[in-house]
Motif scaffolding. Structure first.
Motif, PDB file in Angstrom:
ATOM      1  N   ASN A 117      -5.144   0.958   4.222  1.00  0.00           N
ATOM      2  CA  ASN A 117      -5.816  -0.022   3.364  1.00  0.00           C
ATOM      3  C   ASN A 117      -6.783   0.612   2.368  1.00  0.00           C
ATOM      4  N   SER A 118      -6.551   1.852   1.992  1.00  0.00           N
ATOM      5  CA  SER A 118      -7.418   2.499   1.009  1.00  0.00           C
ATOM      6  C   SER A 118      -6.819   2.356  -0.386  1.00  0.00           C
ATOM      7  N   ASN A 119      -7.681   2.456  -1.389  1.00  0.00           N
ATOM      8  CA  ASN A 119      -7.234   2.389  -2.774  1.00  0.00           C
ATOM      9  C   ASN A 119      -6.842   3.790  -3.230  1.00  0.00           C
ATOM     10  N   PHE A 122      -2.484   8.971   3.612  1.00  0.00           N
ATOM     11  CA  PHE A 122      -3.570   8.141   3.103  1.00  0.00           C
ATOM     12  C   PHE A 122      -4.193   7.298   4.208  1.00  0.00           C
ATOM     13  N   LYS A 123      -5.483   7.050   4.057  1.00  0.00           N
ATOM     14  CA  LYS A 123      -6.178   6.172   4.993  1.00  0.00           C
ATOM     15  C   LYS A 123      -5.615   4.760   4.841  1.00  0.00           C
ATOM     16  N   ASP A 174      -6.475  10.948   4.358  1.00  0.00           N
ATOM     17  CA  ASP A 174      -6.759  11.008   5.789  1.00  0.00           C
ATOM     18  C   ASP A 174      -6.543  12.424   6.313  1.00  0.00           C
ATOM     19  N   PRO A 228     -11.486  10.557  -1.328  1.00  0.00           N
ATOM     20  CA  PRO A 228     -11.916   9.642  -0.268  1.00  0.00           C
ATOM     21  C   PRO A 228     -10.782   8.892   0.426  1.00  0.00           C
ATOM     22  N   PHE A 229      -9.623   8.782  -0.194  1.00  0.00           N
ATOM     23  CA  PHE A 229      -8.510   8.035   0.393  1.00  0.00           C
ATOM     24  C   PHE A 229      -7.551   8.923   1.177  1.00  0.00           C
ATOM     25  N   GLN A 269       0.813  -1.208   0.000  1.00  0.00           N
ATOM     26  CA  GLN A 269       0.000   0.000   0.000  1.00  0.00           C
ATOM     27  C   GLN A 269       0.849   1.261   0.000  1.00  0.00           C
TER      28      GLN A 269
END
Length: 181
Positions: free
Chosen positions: A69-71, A66-67, A51, A48-49, A20
């Motif tokens: 485990n986000s794509n 990034f969040k 953070d 959306p990804f 990731q």
């Protein structure tokens, strides 16, 4: 048979979770004032990804976290910067690798995409490593021209991935990003 399928699914989830992107350092070109920076910040915040975002106004740089485990979609980051009226001057992404062997012009499936490593010495990537995205519109025109002399593969110069940069099996149809360390 059902037990085997469940075990394979769990292994796949574990592999995906370990491959990731963690964060990125984005330098934007064309920012001239605090309002420009604020417009870019607000645009990036809608992804959306993302953070959180830290800014360095002196260097027109945004640190994107990034969040987990986000794509992460690097093209969407570029799109938000361009949508705010600016361009990406440099994008360095911190990625977590697990004993991945790379050398010049190798293709590595990573986080649902394919990374084409350019201008790198043979090495094994372990843990968090910074990689620089060197595709067109992620670097200056001058840098793009310089990188184009460092590969024998025509896809980098032409932008036509089917000519030599096809996504690896298992990630068919996914984006190929040209990167360097």
């Amino acid at each position: 048979m059902k037990t085997i399928l469940i075990a394979l699914a769990l292994i796949g989830v574990q592999f995906t979770a370990s491959a990731q992107y963690k964060k990125a350092s984005l330098q934007a070109a064309g920012l001239t004032c605090a309002m420009c920076s604020n417009a870019t910040f607000k645009a990036l915040k809608t992804l959306p990804f993302i953070d959180k975002i830290d800014t360095d106004l002196n260097n027109t740089t945004f640190i994107l976290y990034f969040k987990p485990n986000s794509n992460v979609n690097l093209d969407q980051i570029k799109g938000k910067v361009e949508g705010a009226g600016f361009s990406v001057a440099k994008l360095i992404v911190t990625a977590n690798f697990d004993k991945i062997k790379v050398e010049n012009d190798t293709h590595i499936p990573f986080a649902g995409q394919t990374l084409h490593f350019m201008n790198v010495k043979p090495q094994t990537l372990q843990g968090d490593k910074d990689i620089t995205v060197i595709d067109k519109d992620f670097v200056s025109g001058k840098a793009f021209k310089q990188y184009s002399t460092q590969t024998k593969m025509s896809c980098y110069k032409t932008g036509i991935m089917e000519s030599c940069c096809k996504p690896e099996s298992g990630v068919a149809g996914k984006r190929v990003y040209h990167v360097t360390i």
